[in-house]
Write an enzyme that holds these catalytic residues in place. Structure first.
Site, PDB file in Angstrom:
ATOM      1  N   ASP A 183       0.820  -1.148   0.006  1.00 35.56           N
ATOM      2  CA  ASP A 183       0.080  -0.066  -0.010  1.00 35.56           C
ATOM      3  C   ASP A 183       1.102   1.327  -0.021  1.00 35.56           C
ATOM      4  O   ASP A 183       1.844   1.219   0.433  1.00 35.56           O
ATOM      5  CB  ASP A 183      -0.826  -0.018   1.214  1.00 35.56           C
ATOM      6  CG  ASP A 183      -1.850  -1.066   1.167  1.00 35.56           C
ATOM      7  OD1 ASP A 183      -2.182  -1.500   0.213  1.00 35.56           O
ATOM      8  OD2 ASP A 183      -2.280  -1.331   2.444  1.00 35.56           O
TER       9      ASP A 183
ATOM     10  N   ASP B 251      -1.163  -2.948  -4.397  1.00 32.49           N
ATOM     11  CA  ASP B 251      -2.535  -3.098  -3.649  1.00 32.49           C
ATOM     12  C   ASP B 251      -2.984  -1.942  -3.466  1.00 32.49           C
ATOM     13  O   ASP B 251      -3.074  -1.282  -4.748  1.00 32.49           O
ATOM     14  CB  ASP B 251      -2.024  -3.561  -2.330  1.00 32.49           C
ATOM     15  CG  ASP B 251      -3.296  -4.364  -1.657  1.00 32.49           C
ATOM     16  OD1 ASP B 251      -4.459  -4.255  -2.106  1.00 32.49           O
ATOM     17  OD2 ASP B 251      -2.945  -5.314  -0.765  1.00 32.49           O
TER      18      ASP B 251
ATOM     19  N   ARG C 214     -12.986   0.497  -6.039  1.00 31.58           N
ATOM     20  CA  ARG C 214     -12.733   0.780  -4.617  1.00 31.58           C
ATOM     21  C   ARG C 214     -12.432   2.330  -4.448  1.00 31.58           C
ATOM     22  O   ARG C 214     -11.335   2.722  -4.028  1.00 31.58           O
ATOM     23  CB  ARG C 214     -11.604   0.177  -3.931  1.00 31.58           C
ATOM     24  CG  ARG C 214     -11.682  -1.288  -4.225  1.00 31.58           C
ATOM     25  CD  ARG C 214     -10.641  -2.152  -3.471  1.00 31.58           C
ATOM     26  NE  ARG C 214     -10.818  -3.687  -3.716  1.00 31.58           N
ATOM     27  CZ  ARG C 214      -9.962  -4.579  -3.248  1.00 31.58           C
ATOM     28  NH1 ARG C 214      -8.874  -4.014  -2.441  1.00 31.58           N
ATOM     29  NH2 ARG C 214     -10.014  -5.743  -3.217  1.00 31.58           N
TER      30      ARG C 214
END
Length: 480
Positions: free
Chosen positions: A279, A309, A362
């Site tokens: 991340d 990610d 997302r």
């Protein structure tokens, strides 16, 4: 679990019950025998449209002046706040009256997209909105009624007003709990670093009794970071990491905020993170009061969707987070809040004035808790946008969606989430229903919940959002 269109008819009652327990309690909907009436009924409108939590419907009288619309109850309720929402800006004179005794509770010259009216608590069976004058027949989209018990502070004081992109303190949930100040303070320490190893040392050697600001002036890479796979802001409070001008680039390595509070991340470019947690910026609780502001965060789309990610994510027990004025682009999996359907903490996150561009999904994905997404600009959304999952309630207002597929959904959980949609703009949008995955909000987008907010904020009109976000989101926009 299979979902169908019929779910949309039943989620409102469930969502309202959830929101009332969490914070919101719009008495116009939830009060005993709540109803609405008016002085006239124009073609195609209904008095009930002023209390249905749907800004796309409205009550419109046949004339401009001397009109009235009311909310009434079968037995008396206590109230001290009303939120009025008008489609357009036609009203030039109004007053709020307690019908039980004729007392004028408030008056004004305009209402606009959102007007919060606070008054001393009254017991009433009927409240009247008298429209004294208007330039054209007004359209009243909402007449919300509340009993505010938050120590006299307005429950949901949304007001149009000046929006400052380079603010010294956050709006949204990060403004609660004493606010988010990061590494500032009278006894604060400031350190400037140009390598990852220097950043690691600044965090490890800090005086835990003094706030710390780390200014980044250089390119940070795995190769100059002394062997770490990410930068841990862990088991510490009161830290800011702020880029200098346009010079702060995290190239292939990210930041994790872990068991930390009162943290600010500003003015950094972070890209291509595929080591550590993969991340760019991640938060793992317990953590409180995090502000992620004016960053540019991106990956690539010409790789497998699992190669990287998230750009910005959070999980476990986190609260009071604001992400603002970030430029988030070229990403498969962009912003995940809640790592699984069992990660059931009551997270409260605000997203405002972010630019989401060339992103797959997302945007964010949100499980449980409460989200507030306002004044964001979305363009080129390839699969799904905002995904309210597993009991989440998200207020989505005055955002611009362009060239987007399924901008608001509840997909891929065994229980659905809800949305409070207000004033959004949709251009070149495709809605593709997939009952096996969940439900979509469009094409006739309507709210399935009401989420009131415990903070004040200034809301840009939707037609100003795109230009404002393009001019102000990302790095090197402010003097930090």
């Amino acid at each position: 679990m299979q979902y169908g269109k019929s779910i949309r008819l039943s989620v409102l009652a469930t969502a309202l019950a959830f929101c009332a327990a969490a914070h919101a309690n719009n008495l116009a909907i939830t009060g005993p025998g709540a109803g609405a009436d008016g002085s006239s009924k124009a073609s195609g409108t209904s008095y009930g449209d002023i209390k249905d939590a749907n800004l796309q419907t409205y009550w419109q009288p046949s004339g401009n002046n001397g009109q009235r619309v009311s909310v009434k109850w079968s037995s008396a309720v206590s109230a001290n706040q009303v939120v009025l929402r008008e489609q357009g800006n036609n009203i030039t004179g109004w007053r709020l009256v307690n019908n039980d005794n004729g007392a004028v509770l408030a008056s004004g010259s305009s209402i606009g997209s959102s007007k919060t009216v606070n008054f001393n608590a009254v017991s009433t069976k009927k409240l009247n909105l008298d429209i004294l004058s208007a330039s054209a027949a007004p359209r009243i989209a909402e007449f919300e009624v509340y009993l505010n018990t938050d120590g006299g502070n307005p429950t949901d004081p949304t007001e149009p007003g000046p929006v400052t992109s380079c603010a010294a303190s956050p709006q949204g949930y990060a403004s609660l709990n004493g606010g988010t100040t990061g590494g500032s303070g009278s006894n604060a320490v400031t350190v400037t670093v140009s390598t990852g190893a220097q950043l690691v040392a600044a965090l490890q050697d800090r005086d835990l009794n003094r706030p710390l600001t780390i200014r980044v002036n250089g390119t940070i890479t795995p190769g100059n970071s002394g062997g770490v796979s990410k930068f841990d802001i862990k088991d510490m409070d009161n830290v800011s990491i702020i880029g200098v001008g346009n010079n702060a680039l995290f190239d292939g390595i990210g930041i994790k905020i872990w068991r930390a509070n009162n943290i600010i991340i500003r003015n950094l470019k972070i890209r291509y993170v595929n080591i550590g947690d993969k991340d760019a910026i991640s938060i793992e609780g317990p953590a409180r009061n995090i502000w992620i502001d004016h960053n540019e965060v991106y990956n690539r789309l010409n790789v497998d969707k699992d190669f990287y990610d998230e750009l910005i994510s959070g999980k476990k027990d986190i609260d009071n987070v604001t992400t603002s004025y970030n430029y988030l682009h070229d990403s498969w999996k962009t912003s995940l809040w809640g790592s699984s359907d069992s990660d059931n903490y009551n997270r409260r996150i605000t997203f405002h004035h972010n630019h989401w561009h060339k992103v797959n999904s997302r945007l964010p994905l949100f499980r449980f808790g409460q989200g507030h997404i306002y004044n964001n600009y979305y363009n080129d959304m390839q699969e799904t946008g905002i995904n309210s999952r597993m009991g989440a309630v998200i207020r989505i207002e005055n955002n611009v969606f362009e060239n987007a597929k399924n901008p608001i959904v509840s997909f891929y959980s065994n229980a659905i989430g809800y949305w409070d949609t207000r004033g959004n703009s949709f251009t070149d949008v495709t809605w593709q229903e997939n009952p096996g995955s969940g439900i979509i909000a469009g094409p006739n987008v309507q709210a399935t919940a009401v989420l009131n907010l415990p903070y004040s904020f200034n809301l840009l009109p939707t037609n100003q959002v795109k230009a404002h976000v393009l001019a102000n989101a990302g790095v090197n926009k402010c003097s930090f």
